[in-house]
Design a protein around this motif. Structure first.
Motif, PDB file in Angstrom:
ATOM      1  N   THR A   1       7.682  19.951   4.157  1.00 44.35           N
ATOM      2  CA  THR A   1       7.102  19.733   5.430  1.00 44.35           C
ATOM      3  C   THR A   1       5.428  19.622   5.255  1.00 44.35           C
ATOM      4  OG1 THR A   1       9.007  20.133   6.648  1.00 44.35           O
ATOM      5  CG2 THR A   1       6.551  20.263   7.878  1.00 44.35           C
ATOM      6  N   MET A   2       4.948  20.640   4.479  1.00 42.67           N
ATOM      7  CA  MET A   2       3.718  20.796   4.105  1.00 42.67           C
ATOM      8  C   MET A   2       2.852  19.645   3.338  1.00 42.67           C
ATOM      9  SD  MET A   2       1.253  23.507   1.965  1.00 42.67           S
ATOM     10  CE  MET A   2       2.337  22.955   0.351  1.00 42.67           C
ATOM     11  N   ILE A   3       3.735  19.132   2.478  1.00 40.95           N
ATOM     12  CA  ILE A   3       3.047  18.169   1.682  1.00 40.95           C
ATOM     13  C   ILE A   3       3.239  16.667   2.559  1.00 40.95           C
ATOM     14  CG2 ILE A   3       3.703  16.514  -0.346  1.00 40.95           C
ATOM     15  CD1 ILE A   3       2.627  19.202  -1.033  1.00 40.95           C
ATOM     16  N   HIS A   4       4.262  16.463   3.279  1.00 40.76           N
ATOM     17  CA  HIS A   4       4.463  15.221   3.864  1.00 40.76           C
ATOM     18  C   HIS A   4       3.375  15.191   4.946  1.00 40.76           C
ATOM     19  CE1 HIS A   4       6.760  12.481   6.682  1.00 40.76           C
ATOM     20  NE2 HIS A   4       6.316  11.689   5.621  1.00 40.76           N
ATOM     21  N   SER A   5       3.214  16.376   5.812  1.00 43.18           N
ATOM     22  CA  SER A   5       2.214  16.430   6.795  1.00 43.18           C
ATOM     23  C   SER A   5       0.899  15.985   6.277  1.00 43.18           C
ATOM     24  CB  SER A   5       2.196  17.895   7.485  1.00 43.18           C
ATOM     25  OG  SER A   5       3.480  18.109   8.101  1.00 43.18           O
ATOM     26  N   PHE A   6       0.564  16.684   4.973  1.00 39.09           N
ATOM     27  CA  PHE A   6      -0.829  16.529   4.471  1.00 39.09           C
ATOM     28  C   PHE A   6      -1.073  15.062   3.999  1.00 39.09           C
ATOM     29  CE2 PHE A   6      -4.225  16.473   1.291  1.00 39.09           C
ATOM     30  CZ  PHE A   6      -4.891  17.336   1.874  1.00 39.09           C
ATOM     31  N   LEU A   7       0.155  14.409   3.668  1.00 35.97           N
ATOM     32  CA  LEU A   7       0.184  13.077   3.426  1.00 35.97           C
ATOM     33  C   LEU A   7       0.000  12.080   4.600  1.00 35.97           C
ATOM     34  CD1 LEU A   7       0.769  10.738   1.242  1.00 35.97           C
ATOM     35  CD2 LEU A   7       3.138  10.849   1.903  1.00 35.97           C
ATOM     36  N   LEU A   8       0.647  12.308   5.573  1.00 30.77           N
ATOM     37  CA  LEU A   8       0.527  11.512   7.060  1.00 30.77           C
ATOM     38  C   LEU A   8      -0.969  11.713   7.508  1.00 30.77           C
ATOM     39  CD1 LEU A   8       3.893  12.223   8.646  1.00 30.77           C
ATOM     40  CD2 LEU A   8       3.205   9.975   7.458  1.00 30.77           C
ATOM     41  N   GLY A   9      -1.258  13.045   7.087  1.00 31.76           N
ATOM     42  CA  GLY A   9      -2.819  13.166   7.723  1.00 31.76           C
ATOM     43  C   GLY A   9      -3.928  12.477   7.041  1.00 31.76           C
TER      44      GLY A   9
ATOM     45  N   VAL B   1       9.973   2.762  11.590  1.00 30.25           N
ATOM     46  CA  VAL B   1       9.081   3.487  11.032  1.00 30.25           C
ATOM     47  C   VAL B   1       9.453   4.959  10.704  1.00 30.25           C
ATOM     48  CG1 VAL B   1       6.987   2.286  11.708  1.00 30.25           C
ATOM     49  CG2 VAL B   1       7.689   3.980  13.155  1.00 30.25           C
ATOM     50  N   ALA B   2      10.346   5.616  11.604  1.00 27.12           N
ATOM     51  CA  ALA B   2      10.769   6.895  11.563  1.00 27.12           C
ATOM     52  C   ALA B   2      11.771   6.982  10.290  1.00 27.12           C
ATOM     53  CB  ALA B   2      11.588   7.312  12.714  1.00 27.12           C
ATOM     54  N   GLU B   3      12.592   5.821  10.039  1.00 26.68           N
ATOM     55  CA  GLU B   3      13.505   5.781   8.881  1.00 26.68           C
ATOM     56  C   GLU B   3      12.331   5.837   7.727  1.00 26.68           C
ATOM     57  OE1 GLU B   3      15.981   2.217   6.824  1.00 26.68           O
ATOM     58  OE2 GLU B   3      16.123   2.643   8.835  1.00 26.68           O
ATOM     59  N   ARG B   4      11.460   5.285   7.660  1.00 23.68           N
ATOM     60  CA  ARG B   4      10.728   5.309   6.277  1.00 23.68           C
ATOM     61  C   ARG B   4       9.983   6.588   6.289  1.00 23.68           C
ATOM     62  NH1 ARG B   4       7.662   2.677   2.045  1.00 23.68           N
ATOM     63  NH2 ARG B   4       6.647   4.577   1.303  1.00 23.68           N
ATOM     64  N   ARG B   5       9.455   7.134   7.351  1.00 23.58           N
ATOM     65  CA  ARG B   5       8.828   8.638   7.037  1.00 23.58           C
ATOM     66  C   ARG B   5       9.852   9.628   6.762  1.00 23.58           C
ATOM     67  NH1 ARG B   5       6.344   6.759  11.950  1.00 23.58           N
ATOM     68  NH2 ARG B   5       7.918   8.234  13.174  1.00 23.58           N
TER      69      ARG B   5
ATOM     70  N   PRO C   1       0.610  -1.431   0.233  1.00 20.56           N
ATOM     71  CA  PRO C   1       0.013   0.174  -0.078  1.00 20.56           C
ATOM     72  C   PRO C   1       0.870   1.278   0.058  1.00 20.56           C
ATOM     73  CG  PRO C   1      -0.830  -1.571   1.840  1.00 20.56           C
ATOM     74  CD  PRO C   1       0.451  -2.121   1.002  1.00 20.56           C
ATOM     75  N   GLY C   2       2.076   1.267   0.671  1.00 12.51           N
ATOM     76  CA  GLY C   2       2.542   2.254   0.770  1.00 12.51           C
ATOM     77  C   GLY C   2       3.575   2.616  -0.675  1.00 12.51           C
ATOM     78  N   GLY C   3       3.477   1.782  -1.664  1.00 12.33           N
ATOM     79  CA  GLY C   3       4.053   2.086  -2.898  1.00 12.33           C
ATOM     80  C   GLY C   3       3.531   3.330  -3.505  1.00 12.33           C
ATOM     81  N   ALA C   4       2.244   3.892  -2.971  1.00  7.07           N
ATOM     82  CA  ALA C   4       1.616   4.899  -3.771  1.00  7.07           C
ATOM     83  C   ALA C   4       2.663   6.150  -3.585  1.00  7.07           C
ATOM     84  CB  ALA C   4       0.140   5.555  -3.020  1.00  7.07           C
ATOM     85  N   VAL C   5       3.580   6.084  -2.590  1.00  7.94           N
ATOM     86  CA  VAL C   5       4.563   7.072  -2.548  1.00  7.94           C
ATOM     87  C   VAL C   5       5.653   7.062  -3.732  1.00  7.94           C
ATOM     88  CG1 VAL C   5       6.335   8.247  -1.004  1.00  7.94           C
ATOM     89  CG2 VAL C   5       4.327   7.064  -0.034  1.00  7.94           C
ATOM     90  N   ASP C   6       5.782   5.986  -4.530  1.00  8.19           N
ATOM     91  CA  ASP C   6       6.665   6.001  -5.337  1.00  8.19           C
ATOM     92  C   ASP C   6       6.362   6.848  -6.714  1.00  8.19           C
ATOM     93  OD1 ASP C   6       7.716   3.715  -3.808  1.00  8.19           O
ATOM     94  OD2 ASP C   6       7.035   2.269  -5.232  1.00  8.19           O
ATOM     95  N   VAL C   7       5.259   7.213  -6.988  1.00  2.21           N
ATOM     96  CA  VAL C   7       5.117   8.224  -8.060  1.00  2.21           C
ATOM     97  C   VAL C   7       5.860   9.541  -7.883  1.00  2.21           C
ATOM     98  CG1 VAL C   7       2.929   9.362  -7.022  1.00  2.21           C
ATOM     99  CG2 VAL C   7       3.059   9.201  -9.346  1.00  2.21           C
TER     100      VAL C   7
ATOM    101  N   ALA D   1       2.453   6.122   9.165  1.00  3.22           N
ATOM    102  CA  ALA D   1       1.565   7.443   9.789  1.00  3.22           C
ATOM    103  C   ALA D   1       1.289   7.162  11.074  1.00  3.22           C
ATOM    104  CB  ALA D   1       0.649   7.907   8.824  1.00  3.22           C
ATOM    105  N   LEU D   2       0.505   6.295  11.141  1.00  2.00           N
ATOM    106  CA  LEU D   2      -0.085   5.996  12.912  1.00  2.00           C
ATOM    107  C   LEU D   2       0.679   5.680  13.879  1.00  2.00           C
ATOM    108  CD1 LEU D   2      -3.699   4.240  11.530  1.00  2.00           C
ATOM    109  CD2 LEU D   2      -3.275   6.647  12.053  1.00  2.00           C
ATOM    110  N   SER D   3       1.685   5.081  13.477  1.00  5.57           N
ATOM    111  CA  SER D   3       2.577   4.380  14.403  1.00  5.57           C
ATOM    112  C   SER D   3       3.479   5.789  14.951  1.00  5.57           C
ATOM    113  CB  SER D   3       3.496   3.443  14.010  1.00  5.57           C
ATOM    114  OG  SER D   3       4.343   4.020  12.752  1.00  5.57           O
ATOM    115  N   GLY D   4       3.697   6.706  13.996  1.00  8.42           N
ATOM    116  CA  GLY D   4       4.335   8.015  14.419  1.00  8.42           C
ATOM    117  C   GLY D   4       3.503   8.747  15.435  1.00  8.42           C
ATOM    118  N   THR D   5       2.133   8.553  15.728  1.00  9.22           N
ATOM    119  CA  THR D   5       1.338   9.228  17.056  1.00  9.22           C
ATOM    120  C   THR D   5       1.652   8.261  18.370  1.00  9.22           C
ATOM    121  OG1 THR D   5      -0.656   7.788  16.339  1.00  9.22           O
ATOM    122  CG2 THR D   5      -0.241   9.903  15.114  1.00  9.22           C
ATOM    123  N   MET D   6       2.233   7.336  18.193  1.00  7.45           N
ATOM    124  CA  MET D   6       2.372   6.358  19.473  1.00  7.45           C
ATOM    125  C   MET D   6       3.900   6.514  19.783  1.00  7.45           C
ATOM    126  SD  MET D   6      -0.723   5.751  20.225  1.00  7.45           S
ATOM    127  CE  MET D   6      -0.608   4.592  21.576  1.00  7.45           C
ATOM    128  N   ARG D   7       4.327   6.075  20.923  1.00  4.43           N
ATOM    129  CA  ARG D   7       5.412   5.880  21.162  1.00  4.43           C
ATOM    130  C   ARG D   7       5.565   4.486  21.757  1.00  4.43           C
ATOM    131  NH1 ARG D   7       9.662   6.389  25.185  1.00  4.43           N
ATOM    132  NH2 ARG D   7      11.640   6.843  24.171  1.00  4.43           N
TER     133      ARG D   7
END
Length: 167
Positions: free
Chosen positions: A131-139, A96-100, A36-42, A77-83
């Motif tokens: 940061t704006m694009i990445h934040s929007f993507l994570l949201g 997960v931080a490496e992937r982000r 599913p994360g392959g959508a980023v490849d574009v 994305a969601l694992s970034g909201t939990m520690r």
């Protein structure tokens, strides 16, 4: 007698197959990257204009998130909201931080391409736009979980790109 679909994996089998629970988690993260994360490849598709690549990133992510055959949300994305607690979970947090971080690097390269092509004002803050694009993507990974319709998300996805000139 237990049903075959309810068999559990013994600790020995888990550790034999994956080395550890953390090893299994990292394998799931890798699957997310290629699935599913392959959508980023574009975002790296240089046959598209940088604006088209960024739009493809956002709209493709929405399509993936809105696909009713998949669970909603994004592990990365969601694992970034939990520690994950404890020092023994450092590897989990790092994977997960490496992937982000890798996604941010890819998005930044696209923003630099659009700047070089004259698609943004020369004084545009590359890190801020990234940061704006990445934040929007994570949201985007949380919105469908809360019932926001895909059509609304597609409309919203065009907003971060309003200042990007076409071409």
């Amino acid at each position: 007698m237990p049903c075959d679909s309810h068999r559990s994996l013994s600790s020995a089998s888990l550790y034999g197959a994956f080395g550890s629970k953390e090893g299994r988690f990292k394998q799931v993260v890798d699957h997310c990257r290629t699935g599913p994360g392959g959508a980023v490849d574009v975002i790296e598709n240089t046959t598209l204009s940088p604006r088209e690549a960024a739009a493809g990133l956002l709209h493709g992510s929405i399509d993936t998130q809105a696909d009713s055959s998949r669970p909603t949300g994004c592990l990365i994305a969601l694992s970034g909201t939990m520690r994950a607690p404890g020092e023994e979970r450092v590897g989990v947090r790092a994977s997960v931080a490496e992937r982000r971080g890798a996604d941010r690097v890819r998005i930044k390269a696209c923003v630099e391409r659009v700047l070089a092509a004259g698609g943004l004002d020369t004084d545009a803050d590359v890190d801020g736009v990234t940061t704006m694009i990445h934040s929007f993507l994570l949201g985007l990974s949380t919105q469908p979980r809360d019932g926001v319709p895909a059509a609304t998300l597609h409309t919203a996805a065009d907003v971060p790109l309003l200042n990007w000139r076409r071409g």
